[in-house]
Design a protein around this motif. Structure first.
Motif, short mmCIF file in Angstrom:
data_model
loop_
_atom_site.label_atom_id
_atom_site.label_comp_id
_atom_site.label_asym_id
_atom_site.label_seq_id
_atom_site.Cartn_x
_atom_site.Cartn_y
_atom_site.Cartn_z
N UNK A 1 -3.02 -19.72 57.20
CA UNK A 1 -3.40 -19.76 55.79
C UNK A 1 -4.71 -20.52 55.64
N UNK A 2 -5.71 -19.85 55.05
CA UNK A 2 -6.99 -20.51 54.82
C UNK A 2 -7.07 -20.95 53.37
N UNK A 3 -7.34 -22.23 53.16
CA UNK A 3 -7.46 -22.80 51.83
C UNK A 3 -8.93 -23.07 51.55
N UNK A 4 -9.45 -22.47 50.49
CA UNK A 4 -10.86 -22.61 50.13
C UNK A 4 -10.94 -23.21 48.73
N UNK A 5 -11.56 -24.37 48.63
CA UNK A 5 -11.67 -25.08 47.35
C UNK A 5 -13.08 -24.90 46.82
N UNK A 6 -13.19 -24.33 45.63
CA UNK A 6 -14.47 -23.96 45.06
C UNK A 6 -14.68 -24.65 43.71
N UNK A 7 -15.90 -24.57 43.21
CA UNK A 7 -16.22 -25.32 42.00
C UNK A 7 -15.63 -24.72 40.74
N UNK A 8 -15.64 -23.40 40.65
CA UNK A 8 -15.23 -22.78 39.40
C UNK A 8 -14.82 -21.33 39.62
N UNK A 9 -14.46 -20.68 38.50
CA UNK A 9 -13.99 -19.30 38.58
C UNK A 9 -15.07 -18.35 39.08
N UNK A 10 -16.32 -18.64 38.77
CA UNK A 10 -17.40 -17.76 39.22
C UNK A 10 -17.48 -17.72 40.74
N UNK A 11 -17.36 -18.89 41.38
CA UNK A 11 -17.38 -18.93 42.85
C UNK A 11 -16.15 -18.23 43.42
N UNK A 12 -15.01 -18.44 42.79
CA UNK A 12 -13.79 -17.77 43.24
C UNK A 12 -13.95 -16.26 43.13
N UNK A 13 -14.50 -15.79 42.01
CA UNK A 13 -14.70 -14.36 41.82
C UNK A 13 -15.61 -13.77 42.88
N UNK A 14 -16.67 -14.49 43.21
CA UNK A 14 -17.63 -13.99 44.20
C UNK A 14 -17.01 -13.88 45.58
N UNK A 15 -16.24 -14.90 45.99
CA UNK A 15 -15.60 -14.87 47.32
C UNK A 15 -14.59 -13.74 47.40
N UNK A 16 -13.76 -13.60 46.35
CA UNK A 16 -12.78 -12.52 46.35
C UNK A 16 -13.43 -11.15 46.35
N UNK A 17 -14.48 -10.99 45.55
CA UNK A 17 -15.18 -9.71 45.50
C UNK A 17 -15.88 -9.40 46.82
#
Length: 261
Positions: A1-17
Motif C-alpha cells: 500500500x502506497x500512501x501519498x500525502x498531498x497539499x490539496x484536492x487539486x494535487x490529488x486530482x492530478x495524481x489520480x488523473x
C-alpha cells in the motif's frame, strides 16, 4: 500500500488523473471502476479538462460504478447512475452504454446482482478502481460487519452513512434510501489497481485504521491491506492520525521517477 500525502484536492486530482491517463495510453480499452461521492471529484475534474484539451480519450474504455441506491426513481438527481453521468461520463467521450451500474430498480434484486458480477467478469475485470472511504471505514456501501469475501448484493445502510449522505438530499436523512446495491469487498479486491482518495479531518480515523490498523470487518476498508497494488491519496487533514506519516512522506519523495503509482 502506497500512501501519498498531498497539499490539496487539486494535487490529488492530478495524481489520480495521471494514473488513469497512463493506463489508457498503454491500454485504450481499459476498464475503469468509478466511485461517486465528493472524494473522487477532483480526479474527474482533472480528467474532464484533459479531455477538453485533447490529451485523453475514453472512446474505447468501459466503466462500472461501485454502488446504487435501491428504489430511487430513474430520473432522481441522486441516483448514482445520474450522478456519475453529470460529473464525468457525459463530459467525455465514453461510447453509449460503455458505463454500467448496479440496477437499483430491478424487479429481481439477487438476479441483478449476479448479472452485474458477470458483466464485470465478461469485460475482463476492472483495471483501475477509484474508491472513497466512509467515516466509519465503509468501502463502497460495505458497512462495518460486512463479509470480507462479499460480492455484489443488497445492503442496509447504517444511520451514520445515511446521516453523512443527507447533505446530498437537502439535509433530510429521511429522504436517504435505507437500502443499496454495492459491489462486495471481494469484488473490489479483484481490480488490478485501487486508488483510494480521502480528504478532511472527518476521514482521519478511518484512514488510520485502513493503513495502520488490524484487518477487521469492523473497518471494512482494511481488507485493502491484502491487495498487491493500492494507492492512497490523502490531504494533510485526512493524514493527521497516521503514526508513520514521516515515513510515508520520505518514501514518496525518494521513489524512482519511472515507478509512477
Amino acid at each position: 500500500m502506497e500512501v501519498i500525502i498531498l497539499r490539496d484536492a487539486n494535487e490529488i486530482g492530478a495524481i489520480g488523473a495521471d494514473a488513469i491517463a497512463a493506463l489508457l495510453a498503454r491500454k485504450p480499452e481499459a476498464v475503469l471502476g468509478l466511485a461517486t461521492g465528493s472524494s473522487p471529484l477532483a480526479i474527474y475534474d482533472d480528467l474532464n479538462r484533459r479531455y477538453e484539451t485533447g490529451l485523453i480519450s475514453f472512446g474505447q474504455a468501459r466503466g462500472f460504478t461501485l454502488d446504487e441506491y435501491v428504489g430511487l426513481p430513474a430520473d432522481h438527481p441522486q441516483r448514482y447512475r445520474n450522478v456519475i453521468d453529470e460529473v464525468f461520463v457525459s463530459k467525455v467521450d465514453f461510447a453509449a452504454g460503455a458505463v454500467q451500474g448496479p440496477d437499483g430498480l430491478a424487479a429481481d434484486i439477487p438476479a441483478a446482482c449476479i448479472e452485474y458480477e458477470a458483466a464485470i467478469d465478461n469485460a475482463g475485470g476492472i483495471d483501475l478502481q477509484i474508491l472513497g472511504i466512509g467515516t466509519d471505514g465503509h468501502l463502497a456501501f460495505n458497512e462495518p460487519g460486512s463479509s470480507l469475501g462479499s460480492r455484489t448484493r443488497i445492503k442496509t445502510l447504517t444511520r451514520q452513512t445515511r446521516s453523512d449522505n443527507a447533505r446530498f438530499f437537502g439535509g433530510d436523512i429521511a429522504a436517504v434510501p435505507t437500502h443499496c446495491l454495492t459491489q462486495g469487498l471481494a469484488t473490489i479486491m479483484g481490480a488490478r489497481h485501487l486508488i483510494l482518495v480521502a480528504t478532511g479531518r472527518g476521514k482521519a480515523e478511518a484512514v488510520h485504521q485502513l493503513v495502520e490498523g488490524p484487518i477487521s470487518a469492523l473497518w471494512p476498508a482494511t481488507i485493502l491491506q491484502l491487495h498487491p497494488h493500492v494507492t492512497v491519496l490523502l490531504d494533510e487533514a485526512a493524514a493527521r492520525r497516521l503514526q508513520r506519516v514521516d515515513y510515508y512522506r520520505e518514501t514518496y519523495c525518494s521513489k524512482p521517477e519511472w515507478q509512477g503509482i
